[in-house]
Design a protein around this motif. Structure first.
Motif, mmCIF file in Angstrom:
data_model
loop_
_atom_site.group_PDB
_atom_site.id
_atom_site.type_symbol
_atom_site.label_atom_id
_atom_site.label_comp_id
_atom_site.label_asym_id
_atom_site.label_seq_id
_atom_site.Cartn_x
_atom_site.Cartn_y
_atom_site.Cartn_z
ATOM 1 N N GLY A 10 -55.984 134.015 -12.467
ATOM 2 C CA GLY A 10 -54.700 133.863 -11.790
ATOM 3 C C GLY A 10 -53.547 134.561 -12.469
ATOM 4 N N SER A 11 -53.784 135.106 -13.662
ATOM 5 C CA SER A 11 -52.700 135.772 -14.381
ATOM 6 C C SER A 11 -52.594 137.234 -13.968
ATOM 7 C CB SER A 11 -52.919 135.683 -15.892
ATOM 8 O OG SER A 11 -54.120 136.341 -16.258
ATOM 9 N N VAL A 12 -51.451 137.829 -14.290
ATOM 10 C CA VAL A 12 -51.211 139.257 -14.074
ATOM 11 C C VAL A 12 -51.261 139.955 -15.424
ATOM 12 C CG1 VAL A 12 -49.525 140.985 -13.345
ATOM 13 C CG2 VAL A 12 -49.799 138.884 -12.026
ATOM 14 N N LEU A 13 -52.116 140.951 -15.564
ATOM 15 C CA LEU A 13 -52.116 141.751 -16.784
ATOM 16 C C LEU A 13 -50.846 142.587 -16.807
ATOM 17 C CD1 LEU A 13 -55.787 143.102 -16.959
ATOM 18 C CD2 LEU A 13 -54.807 141.136 -18.161
ATOM 19 N N VAL A 14 -50.079 142.463 -17.882
ATOM 20 C CA VAL A 14 -48.847 143.234 -18.042
ATOM 21 C C VAL A 14 -49.015 144.089 -19.290
ATOM 22 C CG1 VAL A 14 -46.354 143.141 -18.373
ATOM 23 C CG2 VAL A 14 -47.484 141.448 -16.918
ATOM 24 N N VAL A 55 -41.226 141.598 -21.523
ATOM 25 C CA VAL A 55 -41.994 140.581 -20.809
ATOM 26 C C VAL A 55 -42.814 139.784 -21.819
ATOM 27 C CG1 VAL A 55 -43.685 140.150 -18.981
ATOM 28 C CG2 VAL A 55 -42.158 142.136 -18.826
ATOM 29 N N HIS A 56 -42.799 138.451 -21.655
ATOM 30 C CA HIS A 56 -43.580 137.556 -22.511
ATOM 31 C C HIS A 56 -44.713 136.943 -21.700
ATOM 32 C CE1 HIS A 56 -39.554 137.738 -24.365
ATOM 33 N NE2 HIS A 56 -40.168 137.520 -25.517
ATOM 34 N N THR A 57 -45.789 136.625 -22.390
ATOM 35 C CA THR A 57 -46.869 135.913 -21.725
ATOM 36 C C THR A 57 -46.328 134.620 -21.117
ATOM 37 O OG1 THR A 57 -48.697 136.838 -22.987
ATOM 38 C CG2 THR A 57 -48.997 134.611 -22.146
ATOM 39 N N GLY A 58 -46.660 134.383 -19.854
ATOM 40 C CA GLY A 58 -46.169 133.201 -19.140
ATOM 41 C C GLY A 58 -44.996 133.472 -18.233
ATOM 42 N N ASP A 59 -44.287 134.592 -18.436
ATOM 43 C CA ASP A 59 -43.202 134.945 -17.515
ATOM 44 C C ASP A 59 -43.783 135.181 -16.121
ATOM 45 O OD1 ASP A 59 -41.448 134.829 -19.635
ATOM 46 O OD2 ASP A 59 -41.162 137.003 -19.803
ATOM 47 N N LEU A 60 -42.995 134.886 -15.106
ATOM 48 C CA LEU A 60 -43.457 135.054 -13.729
ATOM 49 C C LEU A 60 -43.162 136.472 -13.263
ATOM 50 C CD1 LEU A 60 -44.663 133.881 -11.149
ATOM 51 C CD2 LEU A 60 -42.364 133.130 -10.511
ATOM 52 N N VAL A 61 -44.209 137.182 -12.872
ATOM 53 C CA VAL A 61 -44.094 138.563 -12.408
ATOM 54 C C VAL A 61 -44.233 138.591 -10.889
ATOM 55 C CG1 VAL A 61 -45.124 140.857 -12.480
ATOM 56 C CG2 VAL A 61 -45.027 139.471 -14.557
ATOM 57 N N VAL A 62 -43.268 139.208 -10.217
ATOM 58 C CA VAL A 62 -43.316 139.362 -8.763
ATOM 59 C C VAL A 62 -43.033 140.819 -8.437
ATOM 60 C CG1 VAL A 62 -42.310 138.699 -6.542
ATOM 61 C CG2 VAL A 62 -42.576 136.984 -8.351
ATOM 62 N N GLY A 63 -43.927 141.433 -7.661
ATOM 63 C CA GLY A 63 -43.749 142.821 -7.267
ATOM 64 C C GLY A 63 -44.030 143.015 -5.791
ATOM 65 N N PRO A 115 -48.312 134.563 -13.371
ATOM 66 C CA PRO A 115 -47.827 134.541 -14.753
ATOM 67 C C PRO A 115 -48.397 135.690 -15.562
ATOM 68 C CG PRO A 115 -49.551 132.902 -14.431
ATOM 69 C CD PRO A 115 -49.273 133.495 -13.086
ATOM 70 N N ALA A 116 -47.570 136.255 -16.415
ATOM 71 C CA ALA A 116 -47.967 137.416 -17.203
ATOM 72 C C ALA A 116 -48.948 137.044 -18.308
ATOM 73 C CB ALA A 116 -46.736 138.078 -17.812
ATOM 74 N N PHE A 117 -49.907 137.934 -18.533
ATOM 75 C CA PHE A 117 -50.705 137.944 -19.758
ATOM 76 C C PHE A 117 -50.483 139.322 -20.361
ATOM 77 C CE2 PHE A 117 -54.494 138.921 -22.253
ATOM 78 C CZ PHE A 117 -54.537 137.805 -23.088
ATOM 79 N N THR A 118 -49.810 139.381 -21.504
ATOM 80 C CA THR A 118 -49.317 140.650 -22.017
ATOM 81 C C THR A 118 -50.356 141.386 -22.866
ATOM 82 O OG1 THR A 118 -48.288 139.558 -23.906
ATOM 83 C CG2 THR A 118 -46.920 139.905 -21.948
ATOM 84 N N GLY A 135 -50.772 138.817 -25.941
ATOM 85 C CA GLY A 135 -49.975 137.590 -25.961
ATOM 86 C C GLY A 135 -48.590 137.725 -26.533
ATOM 87 N N GLY A 136 -48.263 138.877 -27.117
ATOM 88 C CA GLY A 136 -46.926 139.071 -27.677
ATOM 89 C C GLY A 136 -46.002 139.735 -26.667
#
Length: 208
Positions: free
Chosen positions: A65-69, A144-152, A41-44, A134-135
């Motif tokens: 467990g989050s991904v920094l975006v 991309v919003h915080t909580g979106d699922l990021v897959v790369g 999950p994204a942390f923006t 968080g924005g």
């Protein structure tokens, strides 16, 4: 396992096609090292190009467990390197997705930390802007919003809306099952043209 069972093992391409949405980031966003895979999950983070203070502040705030975006405006500076990687791993952060430059590729690969960036750059950075967290941010042309699922993965990156993730994963499951059946028929000697013509005809009937 969680994180939607690590996106159920689906590739970025499968998830993009299954979503029916504009979730695929620009192909200019690439893995820093071969074999890197990103899932979480994204942390923006909204930063400033040529300044990496926001990333330093993001690490202690991001949930494990989050991904920094991070949106750094695509700037060609080394916003991220070995020291930040070690700090992120200590925090159990799952990876970094950044619209900007990074450096220390060999060291990051040796640590096994997945990084997807717009470019590699060695120019140093300032530390003036604390960042906004968080924005919504724009990375690779996708909001991309915080909580979106990021897959790369090797093919690219997708950001799946948090509210729609389960539907997309279910559709991806069905798509993979269908493609396995198609591949079986191809191995049995069937023409790909015939198979896909039949598939399109069936889809047209079932979606009326």
């Amino acid at each position: 396992m969680s994180t939607n069972d690590l996106a159920r093992g689906h590739s970025s391409a499968t998830l993009s096609e299954a979503s029916g949405l504009s979730v695929a980031l620009s192909p200019e966003i690439r893995p820093l090292w071969a074999g890197a895979r990103l899932c979480g999950p994204a942390f923006t983070v909204q930063g400033a190009g040529g300044d990496n203070l926001a990333l330093h502040h993001a690490i202690p705030q991001a949930p494990p467990g989050s991904v920094l975006v991070a949106d750094l405006g695509g700037a060609r500076f080394g916003h991220w390197g070995e020291i930040l990687t070690v700090a992120a791993q200590h925090r159990a952060i799952a990876g970094l997705l950044i619209d900007g430059g990074v450096r220390d590729a060999a060291e990051t690969e040796a640590l096994g930390f997945p990084v997807f960036s717009r470019n590699n750059a060695i120019l140093g950075t300032h530390k003036d802007f604390r960042g906004v967290f968080g924005g919504p941010v724009e990375v690779g042309g996708v909001t991309v919003h915080t909580g979106d699922l990021v897959v790369g993965d090797v093919d690219g990156v997708v950001a799946l809306p948090a509210s729609d993730t389960e539907r997309i994963l279910d559709r991806a499951d069905a798509r993979v099952a269908h493609e396995k059946e198609l591949m079986k028929q191809v191995r049995d000697g069937h023409s790909t043209l015939d198979l896909y013509n039949n598939f399109e005809a069936t889809r047209a009937v079932t979606t009326r």
